[in-house]
Design a protein around this motif. Structure first.
Motif, PDB file in Angstrom:
ATOM      1  N   LYS A 173       0.815  -1.189  -0.057  1.00  0.00           N
ATOM      2  CA  LYS A 173       0.157   0.092   0.024  1.00  0.00           C
ATOM      3  C   LYS A 173       0.858   0.966  -0.091  1.00  0.00           C
ATOM      4  CE  LYS A 173      -3.918  -0.074   1.870  1.00  0.00           C
ATOM      5  NZ  LYS A 173      -5.118  -0.057   2.751  1.00  0.00           N
ATOM      6  N   ASP A 174       2.185   1.217   0.367  1.00  0.00           N
ATOM      7  CA  ASP A 174       2.974   2.294   0.073  1.00  0.00           C
ATOM      8  C   ASP A 174       4.318   2.100  -0.520  1.00  0.00           C
ATOM      9  OD1 ASP A 174       3.842   0.121   2.209  1.00  0.00           O
ATOM     10  OD2 ASP A 174       5.202   1.998   3.004  1.00  0.00           O
ATOM     11  N   LYS A 175       4.991   3.201  -1.088  1.00  0.00           N
ATOM     12  CA  LYS A 175       6.087   3.117  -1.732  1.00  0.00           C
ATOM     13  C   LYS A 175       7.423   2.565  -1.188  1.00  0.00           C
ATOM     14  CE  LYS A 175       8.449   5.955  -5.202  1.00  0.00           C
ATOM     15  NZ  LYS A 175       8.477   7.232  -5.943  1.00  0.00           N
ATOM     16  N   GLU A 176       7.186   2.745  -0.012  1.00  0.00           N
ATOM     17  CA  GLU A 176       8.428   2.015   0.913  1.00  0.00           C
ATOM     18  C   GLU A 176       8.372   0.394   1.097  1.00  0.00           C
ATOM     19  OE1 GLU A 176       6.592   4.580   2.091  1.00  0.00           O
ATOM     20  OE2 GLU A 176       8.223   6.136   1.250  1.00  0.00           O
ATOM     21  N   GLY A 177       7.111   0.058   0.718  1.00  0.00           N
ATOM     22  CA  GLY A 177       6.922  -1.673   1.031  1.00  0.00           C
ATOM     23  C   GLY A 177       6.847  -1.780   2.532  1.00  0.00           C
ATOM     24  N   ASP A 178       6.320  -1.209   3.076  1.00  0.00           N
ATOM     25  CA  ASP A 178       6.091  -1.416   4.789  1.00  0.00           C
ATOM     26  C   ASP A 178       4.730  -1.959   5.015  1.00  0.00           C
ATOM     27  OD1 ASP A 178       8.782  -0.584   5.153  1.00  0.00           O
ATOM     28  OD2 ASP A 178       7.961   1.621   5.521  1.00  0.00           O
ATOM     29  N   GLU A 179       3.970  -1.792   4.034  1.00  0.00           N
ATOM     30  CA  GLU A 179       2.485  -2.185   4.553  1.00  0.00           C
ATOM     31  C   GLU A 179       1.797  -3.008   3.353  1.00  0.00           C
ATOM     32  OE1 GLU A 179      -1.976  -0.332   5.567  1.00  0.00           O
ATOM     33  OE2 GLU A 179      -0.367   0.846   5.456  1.00  0.00           O
ATOM     34  N   TRP A 180       2.036  -4.300   3.590  1.00  0.00           N
ATOM     35  CA  TRP A 180       1.655  -5.648   2.597  1.00  0.00           C
ATOM     36  C   TRP A 180       0.136  -5.969   2.773  1.00  0.00           C
ATOM     37  CZ3 TRP A 180       4.248  -6.799  -1.651  1.00  0.00           C
ATOM     38  CH2 TRP A 180       5.551  -6.066  -2.270  1.00  0.00           C
ATOM     39  N   VAL A 181      -0.604  -6.294   1.659  1.00  0.00           N
ATOM     40  CA  VAL A 181      -1.862  -6.656   1.903  1.00  0.00           C
ATOM     41  C   VAL A 181      -1.978  -7.802   1.005  1.00  0.00           C
ATOM     42  CG1 VAL A 181      -4.397  -6.109   1.360  1.00  0.00           C
ATOM     43  CG2 VAL A 181      -2.849  -4.336   2.067  1.00  0.00           C
ATOM     44  N   ASN A 182      -2.417  -9.031   1.659  1.00  0.00           N
ATOM     45  CA  ASN A 182      -2.678 -10.227   0.733  1.00  0.00           C
ATOM     46  C   ASN A 182      -4.020 -10.148  -0.042  1.00  0.00           C
ATOM     47  OD1 ASN A 182      -0.454 -11.515   1.886  1.00  0.00           O
ATOM     48  ND2 ASN A 182      -1.617 -12.570   3.415  1.00  0.00           N
ATOM     49  N   ILE A 183      -4.052 -10.641  -1.256  1.00  0.00           N
ATOM     50  CA  ILE A 183      -5.308 -10.373  -1.988  1.00  0.00           C
ATOM     51  C   ILE A 183      -6.096 -11.460  -1.834  1.00  0.00           C
ATOM     52  CG2 ILE A 183      -6.091 -10.639  -4.416  1.00  0.00           C
ATOM     53  CD1 ILE A 183      -3.247  -9.265  -5.287  1.00  0.00           C
ATOM     54  N   ASN A 184      -7.527 -11.047  -1.595  1.00  0.00           N
ATOM     55  CA  ASN A 184      -8.639 -12.243  -1.789  1.00  0.00           C
ATOM     56  C   ASN A 184      -9.148 -12.185  -3.202  1.00  0.00           C
ATOM     57  OD1 ASN A 184     -11.089 -13.276  -1.318  1.00  0.00           O
ATOM     58  ND2 ASN A 184     -11.881 -11.892   0.143  1.00  0.00           N
ATOM     59  N   PHE A 185      -8.997 -13.387  -3.637  1.00  0.00           N
ATOM     60  CA  PHE A 185      -9.371 -13.492  -4.963  1.00  0.00           C
ATOM     61  C   PHE A 185     -10.880 -13.453  -5.093  1.00  0.00           C
ATOM     62  CE2 PHE A 185      -4.976 -15.562  -5.398  1.00  0.00           C
ATOM     63  CZ  PHE A 185      -4.516 -14.386  -5.898  1.00  0.00           C
ATOM     64  N   ASN A 186     -11.523 -13.882  -4.290  1.00  0.00           N
ATOM     65  CA  ASN A 186     -13.253 -13.666  -4.312  1.00  0.00           C
ATOM     66  C   ASN A 186     -13.632 -12.214  -4.647  1.00  0.00           C
ATOM     67  OD1 ASN A 186     -13.315 -16.426  -3.977  1.00  0.00           O
ATOM     68  ND2 ASN A 186     -13.030 -16.252  -1.630  1.00  0.00           N
ATOM     69  N   ASP A 187     -12.574 -11.054  -3.975  1.00  0.00           N
ATOM     70  CA  ASP A 187     -13.181  -9.799  -4.266  1.00  0.00           C
ATOM     71  C   ASP A 187     -12.639  -9.611  -5.669  1.00  0.00           C
ATOM     72  OD1 ASP A 187     -13.331  -7.104  -4.187  1.00  0.00           O
ATOM     73  OD2 ASP A 187     -11.930  -6.820  -2.520  1.00  0.00           O
ATOM     74  N   LYS A 188     -13.493  -9.106  -6.370  1.00  0.00           N
ATOM     75  CA  LYS A 188     -13.382  -8.923  -7.957  1.00  0.00           C
ATOM     76  C   LYS A 188     -12.532  -7.605  -8.066  1.00  0.00           C
ATOM     77  CE  LYS A 188     -15.131 -12.711  -9.191  1.00  0.00           C
ATOM     78  NZ  LYS A 188     -14.455 -13.854  -9.276  1.00  0.00           N
ATOM     79  N   THR A 189     -12.264  -6.894  -7.194  1.00  0.00           N
ATOM     80  CA  THR A 189     -11.644  -5.681  -7.216  1.00  0.00           C
ATOM     81  C   THR A 189     -10.084  -5.717  -7.383  1.00  0.00           C
ATOM     82  OG1 THR A 189     -11.874  -5.048  -4.991  1.00  0.00           O
ATOM     83  CG2 THR A 189     -13.598  -4.125  -6.398  1.00  0.00           C
ATOM     84  N   TYR A 190      -9.598  -7.046  -7.118  1.00  0.00           N
ATOM     85  CA  TYR A 190      -8.109  -7.329  -6.840  1.00  0.00           C
ATOM     86  C   TYR A 190      -7.242  -6.803  -7.666  1.00  0.00           C
ATOM     87  CZ  TYR A 190      -7.768 -11.504  -9.561  1.00  0.00           C
ATOM     88  OH  TYR A 190      -7.533 -12.321 -10.830  1.00  0.00           O
ATOM     89  N   VAL A 191      -7.672  -6.840  -9.153  1.00  0.00           N
ATOM     90  CA  VAL A 191      -6.971  -6.368 -10.387  1.00  0.00           C
ATOM     91  C   VAL A 191      -6.623  -4.814 -10.123  1.00  0.00           C
ATOM     92  CG1 VAL A 191      -6.771  -6.222 -12.765  1.00  0.00           C
ATOM     93  CG2 VAL A 191      -7.470  -8.206 -11.523  1.00  0.00           C
ATOM     94  N   SER A 192      -7.784  -4.278  -9.758  1.00  0.00           N
ATOM     95  CA  SER A 192      -7.534  -2.717  -9.793  1.00  0.00           C
ATOM     96  C   SER A 192      -6.679  -2.202  -8.465  1.00  0.00           C
ATOM     97  CB  SER A 192      -8.855  -2.032  -9.624  1.00  0.00           C
ATOM     98  OG  SER A 192      -9.657  -2.333  -8.808  1.00  0.00           O
ATOM     99  N   GLU A 193      -6.742  -3.064  -7.460  1.00  0.00           N
ATOM    100  CA  GLU A 193      -5.777  -2.840  -6.427  1.00  0.00           C
ATOM    101  C   GLU A 193      -4.530  -2.951  -6.698  1.00  0.00           C
ATOM    102  OE1 GLU A 193      -6.904  -1.842  -3.244  1.00  0.00           O
ATOM    103  OE2 GLU A 193      -8.886  -1.296  -4.056  1.00  0.00           O
ATOM    104  N   LEU A 194      -4.297  -3.914  -7.425  1.00  0.00           N
ATOM    105  CA  LEU A 194      -2.796  -4.581  -7.934  1.00  0.00           C
ATOM    106  C   LEU A 194      -2.162  -3.133  -8.828  1.00  0.00           C
ATOM    107  CD1 LEU A 194      -2.906  -8.181  -8.994  1.00  0.00           C
ATOM    108  CD2 LEU A 194      -1.575  -6.925  -7.381  1.00  0.00           C
ATOM    109  N   CYS A 195      -3.245  -2.753  -9.534  1.00  0.00           N
ATOM    110  CA  CYS A 195      -2.869  -1.529 -10.474  1.00  0.00           C
ATOM    111  C   CYS A 195      -2.681  -0.172  -9.780  1.00  0.00           C
ATOM    112  CB  CYS A 195      -3.815  -1.264 -11.822  1.00  0.00           C
ATOM    113  SG  CYS A 195      -3.780  -2.519 -12.901  1.00  0.00           S
ATOM    114  N   SER A 196      -3.401  -0.182  -8.678  1.00  0.00           N
ATOM    115  CA  SER A 196      -3.708   1.393  -8.089  1.00  0.00           C
ATOM    116  C   SER A 196      -2.641   1.424  -6.759  1.00  0.00           C
ATOM    117  CB  SER A 196      -4.801   1.621  -7.499  1.00  0.00           C
ATOM    118  OG  SER A 196      -5.360   0.765  -6.601  1.00  0.00           O
ATOM    119  N   ASN A 197      -1.857   0.185  -6.633  1.00  0.00           N
ATOM    120  CA  ASN A 197      -0.858   0.236  -5.180  1.00  0.00           C
ATOM    121  C   ASN A 197       0.494   0.055  -5.943  1.00  0.00           C
ATOM    122  OD1 ASN A 197      -2.421   0.560  -2.586  1.00  0.00           O
ATOM    123  ND2 ASN A 197      -3.682  -0.831  -3.739  1.00  0.00           N
TER     124      ASN A 197
END
Length: 187
Positions: free
Chosen positions: A40-64
């Motif tokens: 979630k941050d440029k420094e790589g300090d706050e990581w989020v595991n993806i829930n593939f059931n959430d159909k927004t995961y691709v946009s989350e990948l692109c926007s983070n």
């Protein structure tokens, strides 16, 4: 050997639509998304595991930042037996996707016939992906990185085993160097 054969696809801007098409191509009918995360941050300090059931995961990948997926692909033999690591690259002057295949999963014997067969499979994938997403350029090589802008790649196309650059009419041109995609064997 512990290294990867990478396919790098470079875009002016990597958007959700393009990434969805790349993922759909890799999964095809029988592929599986195994794992994914992004920072979630440029420094790589706050990581989020993806829930593939959430159909927004691709946009989350692109926007983070620093997004990564591990995929069991359903693609052309002999590459479908290997996990693919799809990594989102966002640098100051270039962005795109790296598809990493563990070398030991795709090259068993390193003989010339196998190198040609595996190289042809990578070429086929790159050509298929170009029809889907029209990248600015693509590279394929041992541990290849995407570091050059589309304006500079013409000067550095001999730094990769294979480079693909479309011309102004969108026709894809292939350039090869003197070594195979494993980074060791001369052609």
């Amino acid at each position: 050997m512990g290294s990867y054969i990478n396919v790098g696809l470079v875009f002016d801007k990597l958007c959700t639509d393009k990434l969805k098409k790349i993922i759909k191509y890799l999964i095809n009918k029988n592929g599986v998304l195994k794992f994914g995360d992004y920072s979630k941050d440029k420094e790589g300090d706050e990581w989020v595991n993806i829930n593939f059931n959430d159909k927004t995961y691709v946009s989350e990948l692109c926007s983070n930042y620093y997004g990564k997926l591990i995929i069991v692909p359903d693609i052309k033999e002999p590459l479908n037996s290997a996990n693919v690591i799809l990594e989102i690259i966002k640098k100051e002057n270039v962005q795109g996707v790296i598809l990493s295949f563990h070398e030991e999963d795709v090259l068993k014997s390193y003989n010339e016939i196998e190198l040609i067969t595996v190289t042809d499979a990578f070429i086929h994938i790159i050509e298929d992906l170009y029809e889907l997403v029209e990248f600015d350029y693509a590279v394929c090589d041992n541990d290849a990185e995407i570091i050059y802008t589309k304006e500079l790649i013409h000067n550095f196309k001999k730094e990769y085993s294979i480079t693909f650059i479309p011309d102004e009419s969108k026709k894809l041109h292939e350039f090869r160097t003197d070594w195979h995609i494993n980074g060791l064997t001369q052609r």
